[in-house]
Design a protein around this motif. Sequence first.
Motif, mmCIF file in Angstrom:
data_model
loop_
_atom_site.group_PDB
_atom_site.id
_atom_site.type_symbol
_atom_site.label_atom_id
_atom_site.label_comp_id
_atom_site.label_asym_id
_atom_site.label_seq_id
_atom_site.Cartn_x
_atom_site.Cartn_y
_atom_site.Cartn_z
ATOM 1 N N ALA A 375 -17.811 52.828 3.885
ATOM 2 C CA ALA A 375 -17.191 53.717 2.904
ATOM 3 C C ALA A 375 -17.288 53.141 1.497
ATOM 4 C CB ALA A 375 -15.738 53.969 3.279
ATOM 5 N N LEU A 376 -17.061 51.848 1.352
ATOM 6 C CA LEU A 376 -17.147 51.224 0.034
ATOM 7 C C LEU A 376 -18.568 51.294 -0.516
ATOM 8 C CD1 LEU A 376 -14.857 48.083 0.501
ATOM 9 C CD2 LEU A 376 -14.386 50.121 -0.863
ATOM 10 N N HIS A 377 -19.555 51.121 0.345
ATOM 11 C CA HIS A 377 -20.943 51.226 -0.119
ATOM 12 C C HIS A 377 -21.305 52.669 -0.451
ATOM 13 C CE1 HIS A 377 -23.289 47.484 -0.142
ATOM 14 N NE2 HIS A 377 -22.369 47.023 0.689
ATOM 15 N N TYR A 378 -20.630 53.611 0.172
ATOM 16 C CA TYR A 378 -20.882 55.017 -0.148
ATOM 17 C C TYR A 378 -20.239 55.394 -1.483
ATOM 18 C CZ TYR A 378 -20.925 60.102 0.246
ATOM 19 O OH TYR A 378 -21.127 61.443 0.004
ATOM 20 N N VAL A 379 -18.993 54.925 -1.706
ATOM 21 C CA VAL A 379 -18.276 55.260 -2.943
ATOM 22 C C VAL A 379 -18.766 54.405 -4.115
ATOM 23 C CG1 VAL A 379 -16.003 55.377 -4.044
ATOM 24 C CG2 VAL A 379 -16.261 55.970 -1.623
#
Length: 417
Positions: A375-379
């Motif tokens: 999720a952090l790499h997506y955001v």
Amino acid sequence: MPTAANSQPTVDGVQAWIGGECIYVCLQAIWPSMETRIPNHMPPSTGMTTAQFVAYLVFMALSVPVVYIRPHKLQIFLYISAATIVLLEIVLLIWALVTMGDSGFGGTISHSGGDNSGWNIAFGIVTTMGATAAGILNQNDYSRFARSPRDAILGQLVGFPVYSIFCATVGILVTAATQNRYGQTLWKLPTLLSAIMDHGGARSRAAGFFGGAALSLSQMGLNVPANALAGGFDLAATFPKYINLRRGASITVLASIACNPWKLVHTATTFLAVLSSYSVFIGPMVGSMVSAYLVVMQRKIKVEDLFPPADRGIYWYSYGVNWRAPVAWLCGTLPSLPGFVAHLDPRVAVPVGFTRVYYICFLTGTAISAVVYAALHYVFPAAAVRSFVATAPSPGTLMREYRARWEEESADEMGTK
């Protein structure tokens, strides 16, 4: 991505202390009165005697030469080590069942876990995962020496679970078959071998010596590559300018002594808490690594940037740190900490939900960390990594291209020599 460098000294120390217990069995077989021959100067709070500490030092001294063997040259030693322990387990199983007599199996098999039996089983599984957590995290240190990716997959998919199930089954049966005979459950093989010698004669002492020697060899075959050398890999990768593999392994060995492993395995309760703590802290690391490879990078690796060039490469992130990894690790670790603290200190009361999260901490920690990392790499995407993943060919094609390039470079080097 996170590494297990910080966990290796503790794991190394625990395994080395168990190896010292195996050496103690060998010395006890030769000198039954060893405890009187070597006066004890250790306070009771250490959980060991001077003789046990001497056996630990002997095991460490015998392990040092193996640490200096190059990893790709350890294969024959590991074959011998694995074959020796399998043979010992088969012999012990046959002996325990044949000599069981009318005493029968103890309550190890028939005892009911009560209303919490399901959660106790889950905790047992997670504790077993914790015992191998460092190996799970560092398996790539050795799978890269495989002749092909298929060989690495088969070893982990087939060899590891088959042997783990076999070893656990033998342990349960041998413990149950000897429980009534010795009046207690002897889960640790060195303790069982000592009991055999205490209740037998000269032949039992000979059997105890060879059993202890086999266990010592097996423990060395486990501890050196899985912990000492794995820690050396991590330290050499973190500080390549100053530390090579051998220096890193030596530092890991020295740090393992500072961890006071004799305290960590003083009682069965403490030992189980140590094993489960690996699951608490290493499980989230595994989750981040799995998420990074399968989700973020979609199995596409830019190999040359794993060894930072002058421009640092796409995996340099922010000042050499991918901040998403420690954040994901914290998110995966924190939910298990209340139950972990309560397990260490029964005086601490926490809601039952936290206790059950702790019982399955490897699974929850791995899952939470993996989701948060993705999720952090997506955001907050790493632009260079996302660009490479979007433009690179499929993983299979990329692998074939790298192999063709390496074979060509290798052929050119051979031609110039």
